[in-house]
Design an enzyme around this catalytic site. Structure first.
Site, PDB file in Angstrom:
ATOM      1  N   CYS A 278       9.742 -12.656  14.891  1.00  0.00           N
ATOM      2  CA  CYS A 278      10.185 -11.408  15.545  1.00  0.00           C
ATOM      3  C   CYS A 278      10.009 -10.276  14.536  1.00  0.00           C
ATOM      4  CB  CYS A 278      11.658 -11.503  15.941  1.00  0.00           C
ATOM      5  SG  CYS A 278      12.051 -12.912  16.975  1.00  0.00           S
ATOM      6  N   GLY A 283       9.469  -4.305   8.627  1.00  0.00           N
ATOM      7  CA  GLY A 283      10.030  -4.160   7.282  1.00  0.00           C
ATOM      8  C   GLY A 283      10.106  -5.490   6.548  1.00  0.00           C
ATOM      9  N   LYS A 284      10.670  -6.500   7.225  1.00  0.00           N
ATOM     10  CA  LYS A 284      10.809  -7.789   6.533  1.00  0.00           C
ATOM     11  C   LYS A 284       9.454  -8.464   6.391  1.00  0.00           C
ATOM     12  CE  LYS A 284      15.521  -8.292   8.024  1.00  0.00           C
ATOM     13  NZ  LYS A 284      15.401  -7.307   9.144  1.00  0.00           N
ATOM     14  N   GLU A 303       5.074 -10.359  17.084  1.00  0.00           N
ATOM     15  CA  GLU A 303       5.984  -9.424  17.761  1.00  0.00           C
ATOM     16  C   GLU A 303       5.598  -9.389  19.238  1.00  0.00           C
ATOM     17  OE1 GLU A 303       8.728  -7.384  17.325  1.00  0.00           O
ATOM     18  OE2 GLU A 303       8.332  -6.714  19.362  1.00  0.00           O
ATOM     19  N   CYS A 397      21.119  -8.531  12.563  1.00  0.00           N
ATOM     20  CA  CYS A 397      21.831  -7.387  11.970  1.00  0.00           C
ATOM     21  C   CYS A 397      23.086  -7.148  12.794  1.00  0.00           C
ATOM     22  CB  CYS A 397      20.956  -6.144  11.853  1.00  0.00           C
ATOM     23  SG  CYS A 397      20.396  -5.500  13.408  1.00  0.00           S
TER      24      CYS A 397
HETATM   25  C1  LIG Z   1      15.773  -7.271  14.819  1.00  0.00           C
HETATM   26  S1  LIG Z   1      14.202  -6.823  15.304  1.00  0.00           S
HETATM   27  C2  LIG Z   1      13.221  -7.458  13.963  1.00  0.00           C
HETATM   28  C3  LIG Z   1      13.205  -6.536  12.770  1.00  0.00           C
HETATM   29  C4  LIG Z   1      12.065  -6.871  11.830  1.00  0.00           C
HETATM   30  N1  LIG Z   1      12.113  -8.247  11.381  1.00  0.00           N
HETATM   31  C5  LIG Z   1      12.031  -5.945  10.646  1.00  0.00           C
HETATM   32  O1  LIG Z   1      12.597  -6.291   9.594  1.00  0.00           O
HETATM   33  O2  LIG Z   1      11.439  -4.861  10.741  1.00  0.00           O
HETATM   34  C6  LIG Z   1      13.836  -7.967  16.572  1.00  0.00           C
HETATM   35  C7  LIG Z   1      12.441  -7.844  17.120  1.00  0.00           C
HETATM   36  O3  LIG Z   1      12.242  -8.935  18.013  1.00  0.00           O
HETATM   37  C8  LIG Z   1      11.410  -8.511  19.050  1.00  0.00           C
HETATM   38  N2  LIG Z   1      11.549  -9.462  20.175  1.00  0.00           N
HETATM   39  C9  LIG Z   1      12.370  -9.401  21.247  1.00  0.00           C
HETATM   40  N3  LIG Z   1      12.160 -10.438  22.059  1.00  0.00           N
HETATM   41  C10 LIG Z   1      11.203 -11.185  21.471  1.00  0.00           C
HETATM   42  C11 LIG Z   1      10.535 -12.375  21.844  1.00  0.00           C
HETATM   43  N4  LIG Z   1      10.828 -13.020  22.969  1.00  0.00           N
HETATM   44  N5  LIG Z   1       9.575 -12.844  21.024  1.00  0.00           N
HETATM   45  C12 LIG Z   1       9.267 -12.202  19.881  1.00  0.00           C
HETATM   46  N6  LIG Z   1       9.844 -11.066  19.478  1.00  0.00           N
HETATM   47  C13 LIG Z   1      10.810 -10.565  20.269  1.00  0.00           C
HETATM   48  C14 LIG Z   1      11.890  -7.111  19.344  1.00  0.00           C
HETATM   49  O4  LIG Z   1      10.880  -6.377  20.017  1.00  0.00           O
HETATM   50  C15 LIG Z   1      12.162  -6.596  17.931  1.00  0.00           C
HETATM   51  O5  LIG Z   1      11.035  -5.935  17.430  1.00  0.00           O
END
Ligand SMILES: C[S@@+](CC[C@H](N)C(=O)[O-])C[C@H]1O[C@@H](n2cnc3c(N)ncnc32)[C@H](O)[C@@H]1O
Length: 461
Positions: A278, A283-284, A303, A397
């Site tokens: 995800c 960032g990560k 993503e 988070c």
């Molecule tokens: C908490 S954010 C991740 C932040 C990211 N790791 C960073 O550090 O920048 C969660 C992400 O999961 C994505 N997401 C939501 N449902 C998902 C799915 N079914 N499969 C993959 N990614 C998904 C969202 O669009 C979002 O970008």
């Protein structure tokens, strides 16, 4: 008398409106009527209106502070106007109340600019009402008002903290539960108050791409827990060369610790195939990719949302070992199993409320109904994608127990090929962790980071 409304010889001033307060009001209306995001709309309106420097800082504090504490101010306003207040007028009153009770704006200036704002954006009719209500607000200070409008702690501790520290009750309860029983009143209050302060901007000098020289000359200090972190004293991070080039990023130190922990949990055998399930906005993935590059690992950053995948592409553009793909993480297929998988799951974001002024009022307990099953499915599929001996790191988070231990324990309970790994042991320098559990939970009031949760699970069979 300093009140400009009392000067009949200068009527043209009555039509003038201070642009900073007008922008703050417009943002508040858009948040309510169009579900706007303050962090996107406010910078755009500041630019559009040519508001910069100290005026921009004033507008930001006015908008963020008012929105964060809006329900507390409503409790004050409702005692003064029990017959009800129209929403556009209420927003003027909330802004005026914040200036009077929480900013160093002299009361007469807060009242007169609010009256001017009312005339300019709503009309003349409610101006005298706004004048009268705000004069009554100004008759007492914030502690006196809180004593009057908040339930007593003895009668209703959650209700008391909710009004005094401006959080919805359900979030006060969720944070209390996540702190662990019995959380001292003082600690819960400190956590809630940490949500009311804007976080310092933190940079990440991505290893292999940036080093100490890139940070020399910036005003600030090294981070406390991540070796790659630098806490900026002020200024626009977008103006820093390394940030523009993608060698340095803007990233909370808690998020840096998640990536560092995910890369550090021991795996037996090969350690070259990594997956971030995800990844948006990246960032990560950028820090993981940089850490992986130094160890000969390749990272796939997945993503589900195409436009967020574009943000990931931009974040990792300097990393040859990182590939971005767009799939639903619940059904992503792999040619071969991975050695490490990170699930930084979509969540309520209750650990990052200090970043998003409107989030605490917009989020609802019902959001968990959709998020928790999604989190469970993502974690379960991540475990299917990792090889025996490999590790899945699960992060949110949010410290909400349903999204953290609840998800991990539900997934663990449903299978017999997984064990929990103590993730606290890979962050030995980080204080205030409950090392009697295998989980890492960071806190804004203790670590100065977002309240990130981290768990690690190893495939055993
Ligand atoms: C908490 S954010 C991740 C932040 C990211 N790791 C960073 O550090 O920048 C969660 C992400 O999961 C994505 N997401 C939501 N449902 C998902 C799915 N079914 N499969 C993959 N990614 C998904 C969202 O669009 C979002 O970008």
């Amino acid at each position: 008398m300093a009140d400009r409304r009392s000067r009949p010889d200068r009527p043209q001033l009555r039509q003038r409106v201070d642009p900073t307060r007008k922008v703050a009001w417009e943002v508040m209306r858009a948040v309510e009527e169009q579900d706007a995001y303050v962090n996107l709309l406010l910078p755009a309106l500041l630019r559009e209106n040519g508001i910069a420097g100290r005026d921009a800082a004033f507008t930001t504090e006015l908008t963020h502070g008012t929105i964060r504490r809006s329900r507390t101010y409503d409790a004050v306003l409702d005692t003064l106007a029990p017959k009800g207040i129209d929403a556009p007028v209420r927003d003027v009153l909330r802004l005026g109340t914040h200036q009077i009770l929480a900013m160093r704006v002299p009361s007469h200036a807060a009242v007169s600019t609010s009256v001017d704002l009312t005339r300019a954006v709503i009309g003349h009719r409610p101006a005298s009402f706004v004048n009268a209500v705000l004069r009554k607000v100004a008759a007492s200070d914030l502690p006196t008002w809180l004593e009057r409008v908040a339930p007593s702690y003895e009668d209703d501790p959650v209700g008391h903290l909710a009004v005094v520290h401006a959080h919805p009750r359900w979030i006060v309860e969720a944070l209390r539960d996540a702190l662990g029983a019995p959380a001292a009143e003082g600690e819960l209050a400190a956590l809630l108050e940490a949500d009311n302060a804007a976080p310092q901007v933190t940079l990440v000098a991505r290893p292999g791409l940036a080093d100490a020289d890139d940070l020399a000359g910036l005003s600030g200090s090294p981070g406390e827990w991540s070796p790659y972190a630098f806490r900026l004293e002020g200024g626009d991070p977008g103006a820093i060369e390394g940030v523009r080039e993608g060698r340095i990023g803007v990233q909370d130190e808690g998020s840096q610790l998640v990536a560092i922990a995910a890369a550090a949990v021991p795996v037996a055998g090969p350690d070259a195939r990594w997956l971030d399930l995800c990844a948006g906005p990246g960032g990560k993935a950028a820090l993981l990719g940089a850490l992986g590059a130094a160890r000969g690992a390749e990272l796939v950053a997945n993503e589900v949302t195409p436009h967020r995948a574009e943000l990931v592409r931009s974040a990792v553009r300097l990393l040859d070992n990182t590939e971005v793909v767009v799939h639903d993480g619940r059904t992503l297929e792999a040619d071969a199993p991975y050695d490490r998988v990170v699930v930084d799951a979509p969540c309520t974001g209750l650990g990052a409320l200090r970043r998003r002024p409107e989030a605490r009022w917009r989020r609802q307990p019902s959001d968990l109904v959709g998020l928790v099953p999604l989190q469970r499915d993502l974690l379960a599929h991540a475990l299917d994608l990792v090889r025996v001996g490999g590790v899945v790191t699960y992060a949110t988070c949010s410290p909400h127990l349903a999204e953290t231990r609840g998800v991990v324990e539900a997934v663990l309970g449903a299978r017999d090929d997984v064990e929990l790994v103590d993730v606290t042991s890979v962050l030995p320098e980080v204080p205030y962790l409950d090392r009697s559990t295998p989980y890492v939970q960071l806190w804004p009031h203790l670590h100065g980071t977002d309240a990130m949760f981290v768990a690690a699970l190893r495939r055993t069979a």
